[in-house]
Design an enzyme around this catalytic site. Structure first.
Site, short mmCIF file in Angstrom:
data_model
loop_
_atom_site.label_atom_id
_atom_site.label_comp_id
_atom_site.label_asym_id
_atom_site.label_seq_id
_atom_site.Cartn_x
_atom_site.Cartn_y
_atom_site.Cartn_z
N HIS A 168 47.17 58.65 42.86
CA HIS A 168 48.21 58.01 42.02
C HIS A 168 48.11 56.49 42.06
O HIS A 168 49.10 55.80 41.82
CB HIS A 168 49.62 58.44 42.45
N SER A 289 37.60 31.52 30.63
CA SER A 289 38.55 31.43 29.51
C SER A 289 38.43 30.05 28.90
O SER A 289 38.20 29.07 29.61
CB SER A 289 39.96 31.66 30.02
N LYS A 295 40.18 30.99 35.17
CA LYS A 295 39.91 32.41 34.92
C LYS A 295 38.47 32.81 35.20
O LYS A 295 37.54 32.06 35.00
CB LYS A 295 40.21 32.76 33.45
N GLU A 302 35.17 45.57 31.46
CA GLU A 302 36.13 45.92 30.40
C GLU A 302 35.41 46.53 29.20
O GLU A 302 35.89 47.48 28.57
CB GLU A 302 36.89 44.67 29.95
#
Ligand code: ARG
Length: 473
Positions: A168, A289, A295, A302
């Site tokens: 979980h 970024s 960043k 992704e």
């Protein structure tokens, strides 16, 4: 006076099939019908299939040896031209098959026109497509093996690197990074197995089924099947031209593999989040970024996760194309290719990106170990101790442990931080020995059951993987 034979070239009708047509297709007909923009990708397979077909036709005496030699030279020259980027594909000629055949006839004349004897584009395309998918399967299976090799190597390196195990996505039990990576090795191994199983079923040759019913010519289907590396000719000519389950199985194998890579990618996204900080990726596998200077984004992970949608989409797309089709061939089947090409290319990229990330990611052992000890992750070990030492039934031990966790939580401590007195207040028979099982390292070391997380298991398993990979090559 005999009627003049109409010449398709004069009427604008298709040169390959336009005999009965007074005019050529409208622009919209041509646009919806043509597949050359995407099926040109199969030119190697198409030429290989034609060479095998021509050799067989000559072998059984359907065409002459001179014609076959001319066809061979012509096709070789066309192959060189395509390879060099000098071949002009024509939409008016619909697809890869008719483009190549028309060019062959342009080059060598009459002999070129004999190539299509005892063959149809229906068995031709089924053959070309199987050859293409088979090559893709071989390439992907090799890449899958490479990812497994990296997983096994890194697992051996990190057999002792303790990390939190989750169910979980909540702290469950301590495990090791090595054990975690080997879970993916198992998944990838089955993915490769699915690819190879599908390959074995794919490997029958449709060539010679012709349009759908076979042919009256005395062809030798064993010969073409063998020349193209198939195990045997397809047994039923209708099935040979009308079925695409080989492509569906391929897409299913791709979709499941992409889904596994997507799960791994999701974990990399989680692990690289500074709140976790379990793993970092090198600069060359991350991006920054344009507005937030701090960043470091795990875009490769992704995208592996995101691209999975396309692969699954291709499977669903082709299932949908095939589901309503009466036997045998229908033009709907031309829609089988783009999804397959895209899925194969996408999975190739995803496997390569996953391999690069796995090779170069840097685990942060301290962060992982700290997190592995948190969240009362050794509660199961405590309960097991009560069962072993106090002969308590497991259900009762679970309950006692739950009370100890609640007590520790109320005091802001972890389990090992509870004093013996606190513990004995819940269960008087508990003694000092309990502290031996409350650390994450004791927990993982104890789990030596078959397939368990203990470092010695992981090391042995990584060694087994090395052997399995060697045999898989
Ligand atoms: N371009 C077609 C395809 O990909 C080739 C087969 C065409 N057959 C036919 N009977 N029109 O399916």
């Amino acid at each position: 006076m005999s009627k003049p034979v109409s010449n398709p070239q004069q009427t604008g009708a298709n040169q390959q099939w336009g005999g009965r047509f007074a005019e050529g297709p409208s622009a919209i007909m041509q646009a919806i019908n043509a597949s050359v923009a995407f099926d040109a990708k199969m030119w190697r397979q198409d030429i290989r299939g034609s060479l095998a077909h021509a050799a067989m036709l000559s072998h059984v005496g359907i065409i002459s040896a001179e014609d076959e030699a001319a066809i061979r030279q012509g096709l070789d020259a066309i192959a060189a031209q395509i390879e060099a980027g000098a071949f002009e594909w024509s939409e008016a000629l619909e697809d890869v098959h008719m483009n190549i055949e028309a060019r062959l006839t342009e080059r060598i004349g009459e002999a070129g026109k004999r190539l299509h004897t005892a063959r149809s584009r229906n068995d031709q395309v089924a053959t070309d497509f199987r050859l293409w998918v088979r090559d893709a399967m071989d390439g992907l299976a090799a890449q899958q093996l490479e990812v497994i090799r990296i997983l096994a190597r890194r697992a051996e390196e990190h057999a002792d690197t303790i990390m939190p195990g989750y169910t979980h996505l909540q702290p469950a039990q301590p495990t090791t990074f090595g054990h975690h990576l080997l879970a993916y090795a198992e998944m990838l191994w089955r993915d490769r197995g699915r690819m190879l199983d599908a390959r074995a079923r794919l490997n029958e040759c449709p060539l010679g089924a012709a349009a759908m019913c076979g042919t009256g010519f005395p062809i030798d289907r064993q010969m073409t099947a063998a020349a193209l590396g198939f195990d045997q000719p397809a047994r039923n000519s209708l099935d040979a031209v009308g079925s695409r389950d080989f492509a569906l199985e391929f897409l299913a194998a791709c979709a499941i593999c992409a889904t596994h890579l997507s799960r791994l990618a999701e974990e990399i996204v989680i692990w690289t989040n500074p709140a976790f900080g379990f793993v970092s990726l090198p600069d060359n596998l991350t991006t920054g970024s344009s507005i937030m200077p701090q960043k470091r984004n795990p875009d490769a992970a992704e995208l592996v996760r995101g691209k999975t949608g396309r692969v699954t989409g291709a499977l669903v797309g082709l299932l949908t194309v095939v589901k309503g089709l009466a036997m045998t061939y229908a033009k709907d089947l031309q829609e089988d290719k783009e999804g397959v090409f895209d899925a194969a290319e996408t999975l190739t990229l995803c496997l390569a990106a996953s391999a690069a990330m796995l090779r170069d990611l840097r685990p942060n052992a301290e962060r992982m170990a700290a997190a592995a000890g948190a969240g009362f992750s050794t509660a199961t070990d405590l309960a097991d101790w009560l069962v072993r030492e106090l002969r308590m039934p497991f259900r009762d031990a679970h309950h006692v442990t739950g009370r100890l966790v609640a007590r520790a939580e109320a005091l802001g401590l972890d389990l090992a931080g509870l004093s013996l007195a606190e513990m004995q207040a819940v269960e008087p028979r508990i003694h000092e020995g309990i502290f031996g099982v409350l650390t994450a390292s004791a927990s993982v070391a104890s789990r030596r059951s078959h397939g368990g997380t203990a470092p010695e298991n992981v090391r042995a398993m990584a060694r087994e993987w090395r052997e399995r990979i060697r045999c898989g090559e």
